[in-house]
Design a protein around this motif. Structure first.
Motif, PDB file in Angstrom:
ATOM      1  N   ASP A   1      73.878  28.740 -53.203  1.00  0.00           N
ATOM      2  CA  ASP A   1      72.980  29.304 -52.186  1.00  0.00           C
ATOM      3  C   ASP A   1      73.574  30.589 -51.630  1.00  0.00           C
ATOM      4  O   ASP A   1      74.790  30.730 -51.506  1.00  0.00           O
ATOM      5  CB  ASP A   1      72.767  28.300 -51.036  1.00  0.00           C
ATOM      6  CG  ASP A   1      71.584  27.380 -51.285  1.00  0.00           C
ATOM      7  OD1 ASP A   1      70.453  27.901 -51.429  1.00  0.00           O
ATOM      8  OD2 ASP A   1      71.774  26.159 -51.359  1.00  0.00           O
TER       9      ASP A   1
ATOM     10  N   HIS B   1      68.556  32.570 -45.256  1.00  0.00           N
ATOM     11  CA  HIS B   1      68.821  32.405 -46.686  1.00  0.00           C
ATOM     12  C   HIS B   1      68.201  33.546 -47.484  1.00  0.00           C
ATOM     13  O   HIS B   1      67.057  33.950 -47.231  1.00  0.00           O
ATOM     14  CB  HIS B   1      68.276  31.073 -47.198  1.00  0.00           C
ATOM     15  CG  HIS B   1      69.103  29.900 -46.779  1.00  0.00           C
ATOM     16  ND1 HIS B   1      68.952  29.271 -45.564  1.00  0.00           N
ATOM     17  CD2 HIS B   1      70.131  29.260 -47.402  1.00  0.00           C
ATOM     18  CE1 HIS B   1      69.840  28.286 -45.466  1.00  0.00           C
ATOM     19  NE2 HIS B   1      70.562  28.255 -46.557  1.00  0.00           N
TER      20      HIS B   1
ATOM     21  N   ARG C   1      78.145  23.919 -51.464  1.00  0.00           N
ATOM     22  CA  ARG C   1      78.414  23.712 -52.888  1.00  0.00           C
ATOM     23  C   ARG C   1      79.366  24.797 -53.392  1.00  0.00           C
ATOM     24  O   ARG C   1      79.337  25.931 -52.880  1.00  0.00           O
ATOM     25  CB  ARG C   1      77.109  23.789 -53.704  1.00  0.00           C
ATOM     26  CG  ARG C   1      76.159  22.646 -53.441  1.00  0.00           C
ATOM     27  CD  ARG C   1      74.916  22.760 -54.313  1.00  0.00           C
ATOM     28  NE  ARG C   1      74.098  23.920 -53.957  1.00  0.00           N
ATOM     29  CZ  ARG C   1      73.053  24.354 -54.671  1.00  0.00           C
ATOM     30  NH1 ARG C   1      72.718  23.735 -55.791  1.00  0.00           N
ATOM     31  NH2 ARG C   1      72.354  25.390 -54.269  1.00  0.00           N
TER      32      ARG C   1
ATOM     33  N   GLY D   1      64.640  29.153 -48.473  1.00  0.00           N
ATOM     34  CA  GLY D   1      65.300  28.003 -47.861  1.00  0.00           C
ATOM     35  C   GLY D   1      66.573  27.666 -48.629  1.00  0.00           C
ATOM     36  O   GLY D   1      67.009  28.427 -49.494  1.00  0.00           O
ATOM     37  N   ARG D   2      67.148  26.517 -48.307  1.00  0.00           N
ATOM     38  CA  ARG D   2      68.433  26.137 -48.894  1.00  0.00           C
ATOM     39  C   ARG D   2      68.206  25.216 -50.091  1.00  0.00           C
ATOM     40  O   ARG D   2      67.781  24.059 -49.944  1.00  0.00           O
ATOM     41  CB  ARG D   2      69.303  25.452 -47.845  1.00  0.00           C
ATOM     42  CG  ARG D   2      70.753  25.285 -48.271  1.00  0.00           C
ATOM     43  CD  ARG D   2      71.655  24.966 -47.101  1.00  0.00           C
ATOM     44  NE  ARG D   2      73.045  24.913 -47.506  1.00  0.00           N
ATOM     45  CZ  ARG D   2      73.855  25.979 -47.580  1.00  0.00           C
ATOM     46  NH1 ARG D   2      73.406  27.183 -47.264  1.00  0.00           N
ATOM     47  NH2 ARG D   2      75.102  25.844 -47.966  1.00  0.00           N
ATOM     48  N   ALA D   3      68.518  25.711 -51.284  1.00  0.00           N
ATOM     49  CA  ALA D   3      68.313  24.926 -52.501  1.00  0.00           C
ATOM     50  C   ALA D   3      69.255  23.734 -52.563  1.00  0.00           C
ATOM     51  O   ALA D   3      68.900  22.677 -53.102  1.00  0.00           O
ATOM     52  CB  ALA D   3      68.515  25.814 -53.726  1.00  0.00           C
ATOM     53  N   GLY D   4      70.449  23.868 -51.996  1.00  0.00           N
ATOM     54  CA  GLY D   4      71.462  22.825 -52.117  1.00  0.00           C
ATOM     55  C   GLY D   4      71.181  21.575 -51.306  1.00  0.00           C
ATOM     56  O   GLY D   4      71.863  20.565 -51.469  1.00  0.00           O
ATOM     57  N   THR D   5      70.206  21.630 -50.416  1.00  0.00           N
ATOM     58  CA  THR D   5      69.882  20.451 -49.608  1.00  0.00           C
ATOM     59  C   THR D   5      68.499  19.907 -49.951  1.00  0.00           C
ATOM     60  O   THR D   5      67.906  19.172 -49.167  1.00  0.00           O
ATOM     61  CB  THR D   5      69.990  20.750 -48.104  1.00  0.00           C
ATOM     62  OG1 THR D   5      69.212  21.915 -47.802  1.00  0.00           O
ATOM     63  CG2 THR D   5      71.432  21.022 -47.701  1.00  0.00           C
TER      64      THR D   5
ATOM     65  N   ASP E   1      66.413  28.635 -56.922  1.00  0.00           N
ATOM     66  CA  ASP E   1      66.109  29.125 -55.570  1.00  0.00           C
ATOM     67  C   ASP E   1      64.943  28.331 -55.002  1.00  0.00           C
ATOM     68  O   ASP E   1      64.030  27.938 -55.723  1.00  0.00           O
ATOM     69  CB  ASP E   1      65.756  30.625 -55.597  1.00  0.00           C
ATOM     70  CG  ASP E   1      66.989  31.501 -55.430  1.00  0.00           C
ATOM     71  OD1 ASP E   1      67.655  31.378 -54.384  1.00  0.00           O
ATOM     72  OD2 ASP E   1      67.289  32.290 -56.334  1.00  0.00           O
TER      73      ASP E   1
ATOM     74  N   SER F   1      67.326  23.846 -42.787  1.00  0.00           N
ATOM     75  CA  SER F   1      68.193  23.853 -43.977  1.00  0.00           C
ATOM     76  C   SER F   1      68.944  22.548 -44.176  1.00  0.00           C
ATOM     77  O   SER F   1      69.737  22.432 -45.111  1.00  0.00           O
ATOM     78  CB  SER F   1      69.185  25.016 -43.884  1.00  0.00           C
ATOM     79  OG  SER F   1      69.971  24.926 -42.728  1.00  0.00           O
ATOM     80  N   PHE F   2      68.716  21.536 -43.347  1.00  0.00           N
ATOM     81  CA  PHE F   2      69.508  20.308 -43.449  1.00  0.00           C
ATOM     82  C   PHE F   2      68.968  19.352 -44.504  1.00  0.00           C
ATOM     83  O   PHE F   2      69.732  18.547 -45.048  1.00  0.00           O
ATOM     84  CB  PHE F   2      69.587  19.614 -42.079  1.00  0.00           C
ATOM     85  CG  PHE F   2      68.250  19.295 -41.467  1.00  0.00           C
ATOM     86  CD1 PHE F   2      67.694  18.042 -41.653  1.00  0.00           C
ATOM     87  CD2 PHE F   2      67.551  20.245 -40.743  1.00  0.00           C
ATOM     88  CE1 PHE F   2      66.460  17.738 -41.112  1.00  0.00           C
ATOM     89  CE2 PHE F   2      66.317  19.950 -40.199  1.00  0.00           C
ATOM     90  CZ  PHE F   2      65.763  18.701 -40.387  1.00  0.00           C
TER      91      PHE F   2
ATOM     92  N   GLY G   1      73.953  21.830 -38.647  1.00  0.00           N
ATOM     93  CA  GLY G   1      72.843  20.888 -38.732  1.00  0.00           C
ATOM     94  C   GLY G   1      73.019  19.867 -39.836  1.00  0.00           C
ATOM     95  O   GLY G   1      72.154  19.016 -40.026  1.00  0.00           O
ATOM     96  N   GLY G   2      74.118  19.955 -40.569  1.00  0.00           N
ATOM     97  CA  GLY G   2      74.377  19.001 -41.642  1.00  0.00           C
ATOM     98  C   GLY G   2      74.163  19.559 -43.034  1.00  0.00           C
ATOM     99  O   GLY G   2      74.344  18.835 -44.014  1.00  0.00           O
ATOM    100  N   ALA G   3      73.791  20.837 -43.146  1.00  0.00           N
ATOM    101  CA  ALA G   3      73.638  21.428 -44.481  1.00  0.00           C
ATOM    102  C   ALA G   3      74.970  21.347 -45.211  1.00  0.00           C
ATOM    103  O   ALA G   3      76.016  21.680 -44.646  1.00  0.00           O
ATOM    104  CB  ALA G   3      73.177  22.885 -44.366  1.00  0.00           C
TER     105      ALA G   3
ATOM    106  N   VAL H   1      67.765  22.559 -58.636  1.00  0.00           N
ATOM    107  CA  VAL H   1      66.964  23.574 -57.957  1.00  0.00           C
ATOM    108  C   VAL H   1      67.713  24.906 -57.999  1.00  0.00           C
ATOM    109  O   VAL H   1      68.878  24.976 -57.594  1.00  0.00           O
ATOM    110  CB  VAL H   1      66.666  23.158 -56.504  1.00  0.00           C
ATOM    111  CG1 VAL H   1      65.803  24.205 -55.827  1.00  0.00           C
ATOM    112  CG2 VAL H   1      65.988  21.793 -56.465  1.00  0.00           C
TER     113      VAL H   1
ATOM    114  N   VAL I   1      66.588  17.182 -51.681  1.00  0.00           N
ATOM    115  CA  VAL I   1      66.985  15.822 -52.070  1.00  0.00           C
ATOM    116  C   VAL I   1      65.769  15.076 -52.615  1.00  0.00           C
ATOM    117  O   VAL I   1      64.621  15.428 -52.325  1.00  0.00           O
ATOM    118  CB  VAL I   1      67.595  15.042 -50.883  1.00  0.00           C
ATOM    119  CG1 VAL I   1      68.877  15.720 -50.396  1.00  0.00           C
ATOM    120  CG2 VAL I   1      66.600  14.897 -49.742  1.00  0.00           C
TER     121      VAL I   1
ATOM    122  N   LEU J   1      76.705  16.307 -47.260  1.00  0.00           N
ATOM    123  CA  LEU J   1      75.419  16.445 -46.569  1.00  0.00           C
ATOM    124  C   LEU J   1      75.439  15.621 -45.286  1.00  0.00           C
ATOM    125  O   LEU J   1      75.851  14.457 -45.295  1.00  0.00           O
ATOM    126  CB  LEU J   1      74.297  15.962 -47.486  1.00  0.00           C
ATOM    127  CG  LEU J   1      72.859  16.185 -46.999  1.00  0.00           C
ATOM    128  CD1 LEU J   1      72.529  17.667 -46.904  1.00  0.00           C
ATOM    129  CD2 LEU J   1      71.857  15.497 -47.933  1.00  0.00           C
TER     130      LEU J   1
END
Lengths: 414, 414
Positions: A121, A158, A336, B159-163, B121, B252-253, A331-333, B119, B165, A210
């Motif tokens: 990210d 982002h 990676r 947004g945040r791809a790493g979160t 982007d 982003s969480f 916020g818990g993001a 994911v 789920v 996470l």
């Protein structure tokens, strides 16, 4: 094998054994299949094939370094980063090892440098008070330049990870919608206000879980190193599109990073206290009791077609890399390996310290007078280069790898 | 081998051979090493091991399907998507093939479903006029609810791809800064206004070239399929942080997606014309001359602890998936396999069609009366589930996989 070995660098070379930044290179046209990407470590104007060196010396890090990206090394975490750096330092300084690795250097002129890691990210912050103040004056002339939240949290958003490109990649002029305040309707076309943003990028290595925040004190457990970053921006597209969800097309077409990632351990002598903050922050962002200062004294130079147009000082950033990391995860993001976050445009208090053309020319009202002509924003063919150095041990400079890019004409014009 | 084979489904099952969505599953605790992730195709309440089926039938797609993610299939492009779908359809409908694949099904109750693709982007749009109008009224009560750009371009942000789920993953309540309009200073703590956003996600398969826009007519060359998506949002964190660069910590969480990706070809009967637009758009976004209608008639249901609280209609979205894709790339941003973009919250014209709690309860002023108690925003332990169906061939419904998530308590409280 090069004629003048980088192992015999003159003392004080900014890319000497005190630096050792990491990158990824290949050998174009090599008859032995050298087009494979592999991790390299820079020494002077040469690059050491790190995986081959590890293999030649029977190092346990051979498999970690014989890779097409830095991501496995990034994921390995801070103890391994230290251990690998100690090993590399020995290979280029201890006589017996030097002879073993001497044939494994390539001149930078002979290699192709690649994006050094797969970007997970990408987040961009807005951490310079001078930049945020200047942009506030330009974009919202009738209000207080700094918005009420600015000194309470490092504002960030982002960006697009898939359009992060390595230094030397041409930047194609974007097209998009823009609307002058006086116009009733938007129009479409190539950006007429293509700009730069001189930034420092933080490269995340070790992941986080996470749901859990990363505290300020864990900055070095997660961040592997720094790079230079140019967040190209279309200043005519941005004001029309950015409410209420932030910049999108205006900043997602390209972000350039240097080919070299400088490990944090090479920058220990560059640590400085951030400027005094005049607004108290919430405990999770309060760095006043941290063991080590959170700023980095990086001296940046911005050149346009070879002429220096700005010298932004990174030491003066209001928010530190640790504060940005903690806020990003509060916020818990999760993090990676390969996450990248930029500082936002670096601007200092003086006009020649501004890190973007919109500030340097005051939105085009005060053109730069250059040997190649007047400039407000970037023209096709223009080349922008950021370089930087930081104080190192014994007064020796630590060089950061440059980030450069040339503007190519728009492909989409209607 | 299941007792009742999915090959003998009752006619009209929404996950029949007309649907065939893709996912990724594993067999926990399987003594034969079944914990390996592999691509599956859903039929009824069962999943077919697609790679194993391809192998058993000597299909040329065995290596494409025997993978731990959908990304190789996504990258293969539209001709391959069609060919693989045709093959799968034959395997579950032609008698000789049915016998070969019959042992390769697993009950959904016996498998673990995983995030179906890596994911790349993640972008979120804001394409429902009713939602944007409601949020404008709530967040900016003294202004026109729709900002001037809204009908000229599909507003979106990264947004945040790493979160991202998969459905079924607990969502840990985020903490962060918030400031009531009447307060002088921000405070820190777990979000007290945790919300949902009921959305449809578009999954990008085939990549595009950096510097080139993807025209409206190329939507199906790049987009592989649809999923359901819940973009969890902290409504107390968002208004304080979101100026001027957009939502960040507040969104982003976590973003939950369904475990099943429905290929566009399964939704051909669901295509509908988007609503009439009352503002002319620039040519690159003008879909009035496109061959096929750009909307999708997906009927969504939102449940809180098993009670239906909303039924947002996707057919009424102002902007289409094709328009979002074209706008996202108009500046030259490239696409990668695994890019994901969300429609933004889907809200219809009636109160019971609103896709977020902030709209359903009018920012908490009008609580929902549920059998489990009053609700304004989400409480710990609450479970939210989105389901959907679309019109299919011969009056049969096409089911979309659900996306569900339960709220776990905050980990960071001070």
């Amino acid at each position: 094998m090069p004629e003048q070995s980088p192992l015999d660098l003159p003392e004080g070379d900014p890319f000497g054994p005190h630096n050792l930044p990491y990158g990824v290179f290949s050998l174009p046209g090599s008859p032995d299949g050298g087009e494979t990407r592999r991790v390299g470590v820079r020494l002077g104007a040469h690059v050491l094939d790190a995986g081959a060196a590890a293999h030649a010396l029977g190092s346990p890090y051979a498999s970690l370094l014989a890779q097409p990206t830095l991501n496995p090394l990034l994921a390995a975490g801070p103890q391994t980063w230290s251990d690998v750096r100690r090993a590399l330092t020995a290979w280029v300084t201890v006589p017996a090892h030097r002879e073993a690795v001497r044939p494994l250097f390539h001149s930078l002129a002979d290699v192709t440098l690649h994006l050094p890691f797969d970007v997970a990210d990408y987040v961009d912050f807005y951490a310079s008070e001078h930049h945020a103040t200047n942009l506030g004056r330009l974009f919202r002339p009738d209000s207080e330049p700094l918005l009420p939240n600015w000194k309470h949290l490092p504002v960030g958003y982002h960006g697009r990870a898939g359009t992060v490109v390595v230094s030397g990649t041409d930047v194609i002029r974007p097209s998009g919608q823009r609307k002058a305040p006086s116009a009733t309707e938007p129009t479409f076309g190539p950006s007429a206000k293509l700009d730069i943003e001189a930034e420092v990028g933080f490269v995340v290595g070790a992941p986080s879980e996470l749901g859990s925040a990363v505290p300020l004190s864990s900055f070095r457990d997660h961040v592997f190193g720094l790079c230079l970053l140019n967040d190209w921006s279309a200043r005519d597209i941005q004001p029309w599109e950015y409410v209420p969800l932030g910049p999108f097309v205006a900043k997602s077409f390209a972000t350039s990073v240097s080919a070299w990632i400088t490990p944090l351990e090479a920058l220990d002598h560059a640590r400085v206290a951030p400027p005094a903050r005049d607004v108290a922050v919430l405990p999770y962002l309060d760095d006043s009791a941290e063991d080590e200062p959170g700023g980095y004294d990086l001296r940046i130079t911005v050149s346009l077609n070879g002429e220096v147009i700005s010298e932004p000082p990174f030491a003066g950033m209001y928010w530190t890399g640790a504060q940005m990391l903690t806020h990003m995860t509060v916020g818990g993001a999760s993090l990676r390996p390969g996450d990248l976050y930029g500082s936002g445009t670096i601007s200092g208090p003086e006009p020649h310290m501004r890190g973007s053309l919109i500030e340097l020319t005051w939105n085009g009202a005060e053109p730069l007078e250059l040997p190649t002509g007047k400039r407000t924003f970037l023209e096709d063919g223009d080349e922008i280069t950021l370089t930087a150095w930081a104080p190192g041990p014994d007064g020796i400079r630590v060089g950061l790898g440059e980030v450069t890019g040339r503007i190519a004409p728009a492909r989409t014009t209607d």
